[in-house]
Design a protein around this motif. Structure first.
Motif, PDB file in Angstrom:
ATOM      1  N   GLY A  31     -10.072  -7.884   6.331  1.00 54.63           N
ATOM      2  CA  GLY A  31     -10.227  -7.391   7.691  1.00 54.63           C
ATOM      3  C   GLY A  31      -8.890  -7.009   8.295  1.00 54.63           C
ATOM      4  N   GLY A  32      -8.859  -7.005   9.601  1.00 50.71           N
ATOM      5  CA  GLY A  32      -7.629  -6.670  10.303  1.00 50.71           C
ATOM      6  C   GLY A  32      -7.580  -5.215  10.717  1.00 50.71           C
ATOM      7  N   VAL A  33      -6.463  -4.837  11.277  1.00 52.30           N
ATOM      8  CA  VAL A  33      -6.264  -3.493  11.817  1.00 52.30           C
ATOM      9  C   VAL A  33      -6.271  -2.454  10.701  1.00 52.30           C
ATOM     10  N   ASP A  34      -6.912  -1.332  10.987  1.00 53.39           N
ATOM     11  CA  ASP A  34      -6.946  -0.198  10.062  1.00 53.39           C
ATOM     12  C   ASP A  34      -5.874   0.793  10.509  1.00 53.39           C
ATOM     13  N   ASP A  35      -4.742   0.817   9.797  1.00 61.14           N
ATOM     14  CA  ASP A  35      -3.635   1.700  10.164  1.00 61.14           C
ATOM     15  C   ASP A  35      -3.618   2.988   9.358  1.00 61.14           C
ATOM     16  N   GLY A  36      -4.632   3.191   8.520  1.00 61.26           N
ATOM     17  CA  GLY A  36      -4.687   4.423   7.752  1.00 61.26           C
ATOM     18  C   GLY A  36      -5.413   4.218   6.435  1.00 61.26           C
ATOM     19  N   GLU A  37      -5.811   5.307   5.826  1.00 62.76           N
ATOM     20  CA  GLU A  37      -6.568   5.245   4.583  1.00 62.76           C
ATOM     21  C   GLU A  37      -5.728   5.572   3.359  1.00 62.76           C
ATOM     22  N   ASN A  38      -4.424   5.670   3.518  1.00 65.20           N
ATOM     23  CA  ASN A  38      -3.531   5.793   2.369  1.00 65.20           C
ATOM     24  C   ASN A  38      -2.189   5.183   2.740  1.00 65.20           C
ATOM     25  N   GLN A  39      -1.376   4.948   1.722  1.00 65.93           N
ATOM     26  CA  GLN A  39      -0.113   4.245   1.925  1.00 65.93           C
ATOM     27  C   GLN A  39       0.816   4.979   2.884  1.00 65.93           C
ATOM     28  N   THR A  40       0.862   6.294   2.774  1.00 64.20           N
ATOM     29  CA  THR A  40       1.776   7.063   3.613  1.00 64.20           C
ATOM     30  C   THR A  40       1.402   6.962   5.087  1.00 64.20           C
ATOM     31  N   SER A  41       0.110   7.110   5.394  1.00 69.44           N
ATOM     32  CA  SER A  41      -0.307   7.047   6.801  1.00 69.44           C
ATOM     33  C   SER A  41      -0.062   5.652   7.381  1.00 69.44           C
ATOM     34  N   ILE A  42      -0.265   4.613   6.572  1.00 61.41           N
ATOM     35  CA  ILE A  42       0.014   3.254   7.027  1.00 61.41           C
ATOM     36  C   ILE A  42       1.507   3.097   7.306  1.00 61.41           C
ATOM     37  N   ALA A  43       2.333   3.582   6.382  1.00 65.16           N
ATOM     38  CA  ALA A  43       3.783   3.460   6.538  1.00 65.16           C
ATOM     39  C   ALA A  43       4.285   4.233   7.757  1.00 65.16           C
ATOM     40  N   VAL A  44       3.747   5.407   7.991  1.00 66.96           N
ATOM     41  CA  VAL A  44       4.151   6.205   9.149  1.00 66.96           C
ATOM     42  C   VAL A  44       3.801   5.471  10.444  1.00 66.96           C
ATOM     43  N   HIS A  45       2.596   4.906  10.494  1.00 68.04           N
ATOM     44  CA  HIS A  45       2.194   4.166  11.696  1.00 68.04           C
ATOM     45  C   HIS A  45       3.101   2.955  11.923  1.00 68.04           C
ATOM     46  N   LEU A  46       3.307   2.151  10.877  1.00 68.40           N
ATOM     47  CA  LEU A  46       4.133   0.954  11.020  1.00 68.40           C
ATOM     48  C   LEU A  46       5.578   1.323  11.346  1.00 68.40           C
ATOM     49  N   GLY A  47       6.067   2.412  10.752  1.00 66.47           N
ATOM     50  CA  GLY A  47       7.425   2.859  11.058  1.00 66.47           C
ATOM     51  C   GLY A  47       7.584   3.237  12.515  1.00 66.47           C
ATOM     52  N   GLY A  48       6.560   3.894  13.076  1.00 69.13           N
ATOM     53  CA  GLY A  48       6.605   4.255  14.492  1.00 69.13           C
ATOM     54  C   GLY A  48       6.616   3.031  15.395  1.00 69.13           C
ATOM     55  N   VAL A  49       5.799   2.043  15.032  1.00 73.13           N
ATOM     56  CA  VAL A  49       5.768   0.791  15.799  1.00 73.13           C
ATOM     57  C   VAL A  49       7.127   0.108  15.749  1.00 73.13           C
ATOM     58  N   LEU A  50       7.725   0.070  14.577  1.00 71.99           N
ATOM     59  CA  LEU A  50       9.013  -0.604  14.410  1.00 71.99           C
ATOM     60  C   LEU A  50      10.107   0.077  15.220  1.00 71.99           C
ATOM     61  N   VAL A  51      10.177   1.380  15.150  1.00 70.35           N
ATOM     62  CA  VAL A  51      11.202   2.114  15.900  1.00 70.35           C
ATOM     63  C   VAL A  51      11.053   1.860  17.395  1.00 70.35           C
TER      64      VAL A  51
END
Length: 203
Positions: A31-51
């Motif tokens: 479960g948990g948050v759905d940040d994307g359906e592939n590794q790149t989209s997840i990384a882009v989302h998490l990178g934006g949050v981090l910045v």
């Protein structure tokens, strides 16, 4: 005497077989948050949050959910035919990865439990995994017979791949200061350039 020993061996074989082919109780689906359906989209989302967080504070963290970890493992699966439909859960402070594995005409569920930590090598800080237990069904396996499964898991579950999948996370890799498995997520803590490391930033 010989018949008695043979009967004991037969009973043990039956018990071990039942345990091996049993479905392990892993609890609810990832479960948990759905940040994307592939590794790149997840990384882009998490990178934006981090910045965004590092613009306002010297330390920040991102949480990688069970859902996102499952996406990453499936995308990086080195042998989908032998390591089928893997899923990732967080249980008791460990990362639990399971997959269906063919054994002759049958299929069993292989389960690996890993502890995560921050380590360093020639490339800088990284997320390292240490195997704590491996089982087939409900049957625990000795270390000597788990090498093949561990190799598959290590190739599939490598968060360095995720940290390289967006410009923001790739740039932040050298500032990784802590790793913690907690509350259904893998938490990765980072610090702003010039700030001192703070392992408490992972909570």
């Amino acid at each position: 005497m010989a018949l008695g020993a043979a009967a004991v061996v037969l009973v043990l074989l039956v018990v071990l077989t039942v345990q091996a082919f049993a479905g392990p109780d892993l609890g609810p689906a990832p479960g948990g948050v759905d940040d994307g359906e592939n590794q790149t989209s997840i990384a882009v989302h998490l990178g934006g949050v981090l910045v965004t967080e590092l613009l306002t504070a010297p330390h920040a963290h991102v949480d990688v959910s069970e859902h996102d970890l499952t996406v990453v493992v499936r995308q990086n699966n080195p042998d989908p035919a032998r390591f089928q439909d893997p899923e990732v859960r967080i249980r008791d402070g460990l990362v639990v990865i399971d997959a269906r594995t063919p054994v002759g005409p049958f299929t069993v569920t292989a389960v690996a439990r890993m502890a995560l930590s921050r380590s360093e090598d020639a490339t800088g800080p990284r997320v390292s995994g240490t195997f704590k237990a491996v089982q087939v069904g409900n049957l625990g396996l000795p270390d000597q017979v788990t090498a093949a499964l561990q190799d598959h898991v290590q190739q599939a579950f490598d968060l360095q791949d995720l940290l390289s999948a967006s410009p923001e996370l790739s740039l932040a890799r050298s500032a990784l200061e802590c790793v913690r498995v907690v509350d259904g997520v893998v938490r990765l803590g980072f610090h702003r350039l010039g700030a001192l490391e703070d392992t408490a930033s992972c909570g």
